[in-house]
Write a protein that holds these residues in place. Structure first.
Motif, PDB file in Angstrom:
ATOM      1  N   GLU A   8     -12.911   4.155  -7.093  1.00 20.73           N
ATOM      2  CA  GLU A   8     -12.218   2.982  -6.574  1.00 20.73           C
ATOM      3  C   GLU A   8     -11.150   3.507  -5.640  1.00 20.73           C
ATOM      4  OE1 GLU A   8      -9.577  -0.856  -7.847  1.00 20.73           O
ATOM      5  OE2 GLU A   8     -10.532   0.265  -9.422  1.00 20.73           O
ATOM      6  N   PRO A   9     -11.140   3.157  -4.416  1.00 24.62           N
ATOM      7  CA  PRO A   9     -11.974   2.182  -3.743  1.00 24.62           C
ATOM      8  C   PRO A   9     -13.099   2.867  -2.966  1.00 24.62           C
ATOM      9  CG  PRO A   9     -10.055   2.618  -2.418  1.00 24.62           C
ATOM     10  CD  PRO A   9      -9.978   3.540  -3.619  1.00 24.62           C
ATOM     11  N   ALA A  10     -14.304   2.544  -3.249  1.00 32.23           N
ATOM     12  CA  ALA A  10     -15.450   3.149  -2.572  1.00 32.23           C
ATOM     13  C   ALA A  10     -15.461   2.810  -1.084  1.00 32.23           C
ATOM     14  CB  ALA A  10     -16.754   2.700  -3.229  1.00 32.23           C
ATOM     15  N   ASP A  11     -15.020   1.601  -0.725  1.00 28.07           N
ATOM     16  CA  ASP A  11     -15.052   1.198   0.687  1.00 28.07           C
ATOM     17  C   ASP A  11     -14.140   2.059   1.553  1.00 28.07           C
ATOM     18  OD1 ASP A  11     -16.862  -0.769   0.044  1.00 28.07           O
ATOM     19  OD2 ASP A  11     -15.435  -2.426   0.173  1.00 28.07           O
ATOM     20  N   ALA A  12     -12.953   2.405   1.062  1.00 25.73           N
ATOM     21  CA  ALA A  12     -12.039   3.253   1.832  1.00 25.73           C
ATOM     22  C   ALA A  12     -12.621   4.650   2.011  1.00 25.73           C
ATOM     23  CB  ALA A  12     -10.676   3.324   1.147  1.00 25.73           C
ATOM     24  N   LEU A  13     -13.263   5.176   0.974  1.00 20.01           N
ATOM     25  CA  LEU A  13     -13.908   6.493   1.082  1.00 20.01           C
ATOM     26  C   LEU A  13     -15.091   6.431   2.039  1.00 20.01           C
ATOM     27  CD1 LEU A  13     -13.674   7.522  -2.660  1.00 20.01           C
ATOM     28  CD2 LEU A  13     -12.401   8.528  -0.759  1.00 20.01           C
ATOM     29  N   ALA A  14     -15.845   5.332   1.992  1.00 22.80           N
ATOM     30  CA  ALA A  14     -16.973   5.159   2.917  1.00 22.80           C
ATOM     31  C   ALA A  14     -16.487   5.116   4.364  1.00 22.80           C
ATOM     32  CB  ALA A  14     -17.763   3.891   2.570  1.00 22.80           C
ATOM     33  N   LEU A  15     -15.344   4.491   4.606  1.00 26.55           N
ATOM     34  CA  LEU A  15     -14.757   4.478   5.959  1.00 26.55           C
ATOM     35  C   LEU A  15     -14.454   5.888   6.434  1.00 26.55           C
ATOM     36  CD1 LEU A  15     -12.383   1.445   5.620  1.00 26.55           C
ATOM     37  CD2 LEU A  15     -13.746   1.891   7.650  1.00 26.55           C
ATOM     38  N   ALA A  16     -13.846   6.689   5.565  1.00 27.90           N
ATOM     39  CA  ALA A  16     -13.509   8.068   5.931  1.00 27.90           C
ATOM     40  C   ALA A  16     -14.776   8.876   6.206  1.00 27.90           C
ATOM     41  CB  ALA A  16     -12.675   8.718   4.830  1.00 27.90           C
ATOM     42  N   ILE A  17     -15.803   8.712   5.368  1.00 30.76           N
ATOM     43  CA  ILE A  17     -17.075   9.420   5.569  1.00 30.76           C
ATOM     44  C   ILE A  17     -17.704   9.003   6.887  1.00 30.76           C
ATOM     45  CG2 ILE A  17     -19.440   9.669   4.704  1.00 30.76           C
ATOM     46  CD1 ILE A  17     -18.192   9.308   1.843  1.00 30.76           C
ATOM     47  N   CYS A  18     -17.746   7.704   7.134  1.00 33.92           N
ATOM     48  CA  CYS A  18     -18.306   7.184   8.390  1.00 33.92           C
ATOM     49  C   CYS A  18     -17.603   7.820   9.579  1.00 33.92           C
ATOM     50  CB  CYS A  18     -18.155   5.662   8.424  1.00 33.92           C
ATOM     51  SG  CYS A  18     -18.573   4.889   9.997  1.00 33.92           S
ATOM     52  N   PRO A  42      -8.105  -2.387   4.521  1.00 32.91           N
ATOM     53  CA  PRO A  42      -6.874  -3.159   4.474  1.00 32.91           C
ATOM     54  C   PRO A  42      -6.999  -4.450   3.666  1.00 32.91           C
ATOM     55  CG  PRO A  42      -7.924  -3.422   6.604  1.00 32.91           C
ATOM     56  CD  PRO A  42      -8.734  -2.418   5.840  1.00 32.91           C
ATOM     57  N   GLY A  43      -5.920  -4.775   3.036  1.00 31.93           N
ATOM     58  CA  GLY A  43      -5.809  -6.020   2.303  1.00 31.93           C
ATOM     59  C   GLY A  43      -4.364  -6.219   1.916  1.00 31.93           C
ATOM     60  N   LEU A  44      -3.952  -7.451   1.810  1.00 33.46           N
ATOM     61  CA  LEU A  44      -2.559  -7.732   1.493  1.00 33.46           C
ATOM     62  C   LEU A  44      -2.282  -7.570   0.001  1.00 33.46           C
ATOM     63  CD1 LEU A  44      -0.005  -8.508   2.928  1.00 33.46           C
ATOM     64  CD2 LEU A  44      -0.654 -10.897   2.724  1.00 33.46           C
ATOM     65  N   THR A  45      -3.226  -7.951  -0.845  1.00 36.03           N
ATOM     66  CA  THR A  45      -3.057  -7.807  -2.285  1.00 36.03           C
ATOM     67  C   THR A  45      -3.528  -6.436  -2.750  1.00 36.03           C
ATOM     68  OG1 THR A  45      -3.361 -10.175  -2.560  1.00 36.03           O
ATOM     69  CG2 THR A  45      -3.618  -8.825  -4.527  1.00 36.03           C
ATOM     70  N   ARG A  46      -4.654  -5.983  -2.193  1.00 39.21           N
ATOM     71  CA  ARG A  46      -5.231  -4.678  -2.528  1.00 39.21           C
ATOM     72  C   ARG A  46      -5.571  -3.967  -1.222  1.00 39.21           C
ATOM     73  NH1 ARG A  46      -8.550  -3.417  -6.694  1.00 39.21           N
ATOM     74  NH2 ARG A  46     -10.162  -3.060  -5.164  1.00 39.21           N
ATOM     75  N   CYS A  47      -4.915  -2.856  -0.977  1.00 41.95           N
ATOM     76  CA  CYS A  47      -5.181  -2.049   0.215  1.00 41.95           C
ATOM     77  C   CYS A  47      -5.760  -0.719  -0.265  1.00 41.95           C
ATOM     78  CB  CYS A  47      -3.890  -1.825   1.008  1.00 41.95           C
ATOM     79  SG  CYS A  47      -4.129  -0.920   2.547  1.00 41.95           S
ATOM     80  N   GLY A  48      -7.071  -0.532  -0.039  1.00 39.93           N
ATOM     81  CA  GLY A  48      -7.736   0.678  -0.499  1.00 39.93           C
ATOM     82  C   GLY A  48      -7.481   1.847   0.424  1.00 39.93           C
ATOM     83  N   LEU A  49      -7.246   3.023  -0.154  1.00 36.06           N
ATOM     84  CA  LEU A  49      -7.005   4.244   0.605  1.00 36.06           C
ATOM     85  C   LEU A  49      -7.886   5.352   0.045  1.00 36.06           C
ATOM     86  CD1 LEU A  49      -3.098   4.155   0.674  1.00 36.06           C
ATOM     87  CD2 LEU A  49      -4.650   3.430   2.485  1.00 36.06           C
ATOM     88  N   GLY A  50      -8.473   6.132   0.939  1.00 36.30           N
ATOM     89  CA  GLY A  50      -9.275   7.259   0.504  1.00 36.30           C
ATOM     90  C   GLY A  50      -9.183   8.385   1.515  1.00 36.30           C
ATOM     91  N   VAL A  51      -9.000   9.600   1.038  1.00 33.84           N
ATOM     92  CA  VAL A  51      -8.910  10.771   1.905  1.00 33.84           C
ATOM     93  C   VAL A  51     -10.117  11.652   1.631  1.00 33.84           C
ATOM     94  CG1 VAL A  51      -7.538  12.784   2.581  1.00 33.84           C
ATOM     95  CG2 VAL A  51      -6.387  10.674   1.871  1.00 33.84           C
TER      96      VAL A  51
END
Length: 181
Positions: A138-148, A8-17
């Motif tokens: 991009e965004p690696a963090d959102a994909l990492a969240l899904a993997i986790c 989550p972020g207000l300016t940039r909200c990363g999403l990954g499925v």
């Protein structure tokens, strides 16, 4: 299992499925960033994030949503924007009855990389390798969240079931007439 990861972020909200099973192969279905103009009103920015997340939920039909838990190590203004974007993601998932799990940044890094103190470059490189991509996404963090979440979900479910058995839920309080339902 298909999981939507939300950084989550207000300016940039990363999403990954990501699709996958614990111990099985992982596949990225989609990755992207919702951006809002920094000079727009907060309500408008949150509405843009809500519309974007709703589109992603419609298009990708995840079974669960993993959201990065807001960290207090940032300044208050950053924390507020991150928390507001996080709440929008949680609300969108709740509307659909999707389970939401929060993971801290260090939990994600520990699960995906093996070290909770890993840097952004290491997260990007590891996600690239795990998802068999040609370049860091991009965004690696959102994909990492899904993997986790895919990797930790079975253990979290067993833990929740054990807590439910060990400690029965409290009796439901009676709602007053003026309580919002």
């Amino acid at each position: 299992m298909r999981v939507l990861g939300v950084d989550p972020g207000l300016t940039r909200c990363g999403l990954g499925v990501v699709d996958g099973t614990p111990g099985g192969p992982l596949t990225v279905t989609a990755a992207g960033v919702l951006r809002t103009p920094a000079d727009a009103e907060i309500g408008h920015r949150l509405l843009l994030i809500e519309r974007g997340i709703e589109r992603w939920l419609d298009e990708h039909q995840p079974e669960a949503v993993a959201v990065e838990r807001v960290s207090s190590r940032y300044n208050v203004r950053t924390v507020m924007g991150t928390a507001q974007a996080s709440a929008v993601a949680i609300l969108c998932a709740a509307r659909r009855g999707l389970p939401v799990t929060w993971h801290t940044s260090s939990e994600v890094k520990a699960a995906v990389i093996g070290s909770g103190g890993a840097g952004k470059a290491q997260v990007g490189a590891t996600v690239t390798r795990l998802l068999r991509l040609d370049a860091p996404p991009e965004p690696a963090d959102a994909l990492a969240l899904a993997i986790c979440h895919i990797w930790r979900a079975p253990a979290l479910n067993r833990l929740q079931q054990a807590h439910a058995v060990a400690r029965p839920a409290p009796a439901r309080a009676r709602l007053r007439k003026d309580t919002i339902r």
